[in-house]
Design an enzyme around this catalytic site. Structure first.
Site, PDB file in Angstrom:
ATOM      1  CB  VAL A   1      -5.389  -6.628   0.453  1.00 25.23           C
ATOM      2  CG1 VAL A   1      -5.742  -8.187   0.091  1.00 25.23           C
ATOM      3  CG2 VAL A   1      -4.777  -6.559   1.725  1.00 25.23           C
TER       4      VAL A   1
ATOM      5  CB  ALA B   1      -8.298  -4.435  -4.943  1.00 25.07           C
ATOM      6  CE  LYS B   2     -13.196  -1.404   0.939  1.00 26.07           C
ATOM      7  NZ  LYS B   2     -14.587  -1.197   0.562  1.00 26.07           N
ATOM      8  N   GLY B   3      -8.208  -1.365   0.650  1.00 30.00           N
ATOM      9  CA  GLY B   3      -7.025  -0.883   1.132  1.00 30.00           C
ATOM     10  C   GLY B   3      -7.329   0.262   2.165  1.00 30.00           C
TER      11      GLY B   3
END
Ligand code: NAD
Length: 418
Positions: free
Chosen positions: A54, A99-101
């Site tokens: 994301v 962001a991160k995932g």
């Protein structure tokens, strides 16, 4: 989890009297990617996992945030953590967005070859939306320097030599000295600054730490080295307590050999949950989110809580603690040391120049102490808790950057202009 992050965001947005349209612009992720990762197990069975990335906001620079490999990983977690990254990079003032995932897998049940296949397949599926000037992943829960090397290698197969596509790499493979311990070190500086307000030092307090992975173990070591008494720690295997202070070097040695704290002879075995509520001056949750909730918050005895993990207090628990006069150093400030040294690593990669460790530590210390002082001063001046102050500071920075890029300056309240 996203609901919790949005509640914190909205508290600060209310304080700033932000327009609804600006709230929507600032809180909505710009891109959400979900990929199906189909690989073969070592025994030839098909394995199926879901991968997420994301990308929340890029007003202040390329997006930045960790990759988490955990069975509970899903879009909600990724979106919430991505939003936190936008505010965190702004609080500590590094030129990134958020962001991160991650992948919904359990690395403890996978062989190294299986984990490698899953990671590289994920990279091949998201490679078009990541990159050194677009979105730069880093380690998070259950990911480490080895996994970052695999990502760099896979990405470089498509785009050529690209060390700046990920941070948290091994020092021998374009990583930065001081990155591995950076988040724990930043936690230590934030706590030191907080204690100064009451004329105290680390050697004056007892500390309990939940989670003894990258963040928790380095925070424990560094606080212990400065005379802090670590009276309790826990990890996935349970808790340990010693009111005279745990021998942290011996515990680190034990965990290096046995993987978990369980069985360490230098402390009494306690329930993991008891570490959060046992007697201590400072509580450092450094594991996963929602460790302290409305159900156990009444039993928390610490006077200072340092959120080393992301989202370890639910909004209700946070409100109750702050109402009781407990100082909560929020995640977007307390654990920002990791992304700060990730920024140094990325800068070194781009310049193809390696910094001495002393320079990394010195610049990290300066950034963390300055960020703490900015947040604490704003909290005092505006009569709000540190989390609201940190969000206010971050929203101001992100909103200003966004308004310089887009025609939205008419949405900015006067308090955000100039
Ligand atoms: P890690 O995988 O290295 O360690 C996690 C630790 O938590 C392990 O010791 C594990 O046993 C423990 N744990 C898991 N469930 C637990 C439970 N129910 N009770 C007690 N302990 C439990 O992960 P990490 O990198 O140390 O990350 C920890 C937290 O810090 C996460 O919230 C992460 O998002 C955040 N964080 C990490 C970094 C970083 O640089 N690694 C940076 C910023 C924030």
């Amino acid at each position: 989890m996203l609901e919790a992050t949005n509640r914190f965001f909205n508290n600060a947005a209310d304080h700033l009297e932000l327009d609804e349209r600006l709230r929507t612009i600032l809180s909505t992720p710009r891109r959400v990617v979900r990929v199906e990762i189909v690989t073969e197990s070592d025994s030839g069975e098909l394995m199926h996992h879901l991968g997420y990335r994301v990308q929340h906001n890029q007003a202040r620079g390329p997006m930045k945030g960790g990759l988490r490999f955990h069975p509970d990983m899903d879009e909600d977690h990724a979106a919430s953590l991505a939003s936190l990254m936008t505010w965190k990079t702004a609080v500590v003032d590094v030129p990134y967005g958020g962001a991160k995932g991650g992948i919904n897998c359990d690395p403890s049940k996978l062989s190294e070859a299986e984990l490698h296949r899953i990671t590289t397949t994920f990279v091949s599926l998201v490679r078009e939306v990541i990159g050194p000037t677009i979105d730069i992943p880093a380690p998070d829960v259950n990911t480490n320097a080895t996994i970052m090397s695999w990502i760099m290698d896979e990405y470089s197969k498509f785009y050529g030599f690209s060390p700046g596509v990920v941070t948290g790499k091994p020092v021998d493979l374009f990583g930065s000295l001081g990155r591995e311990e950076a988040t724990g070190r930043g936690v230590m500086y934030a706590l030191e600054e907080c204690l100064k307000e009451s004329g105290r030092e680390l050697s004056d307090v007892s500390v309990a730490i939940q989670g003894f992975g990258n963040v928790g173990s380095h925070a424990a070591r560094l606080i212990h080295e400065r005379g802090g008494k670590i009276v309790a720690v826990s990890d996935i295997s349970g808790g340990l307590r010693n009111d005279n202070g745990l021998d942290i070097p011996a515990l680190l040695d034990w965990v290096a050999r046995n993987k978990v704290v369980e069985g360490f002879p230098g402390g009494d075995k306690v329930d993991g949950a008891a570490v959060l509520t046992g007697k201590c001056d400072v509580l450092i949750p450094a594991a996963l989110e929602a460790a302290v909730t409305a159900d156990n918050v009444a039993d928390v005895q610490a006077e200072i809580v340092v959120e080393a993990a992301n989202g370890p207090l639910t909004p209700d628990a946070h409100e109750i603690l702050v109402g009781r006069g407990v100082t909560v150093i929020p995640d977007i400030l307390a654990n920002a040391g990791g992304v700060t040294v990730s920024y140094f690593e990325w800068s070194q990669n781009i310049q193809q120049f390696q910094w001495e460790e002393a320079r990394v530590i010195e610049e990290l210390e300066r950034k963390m102490r300055r960020a703490y002082q900015s947040v604490a001063t704003l909290a005092r001046d505006e009569g709000v808790d540190q989390r609201t102050a940190a969000f206010v500071l971050a929203i101001k920075r992100v909103a200003r950057a966004a308004s310089m890029r887009q025609a939205i300056s008419h949405l900015l309240p006067a308090s955000l202009k100039g």
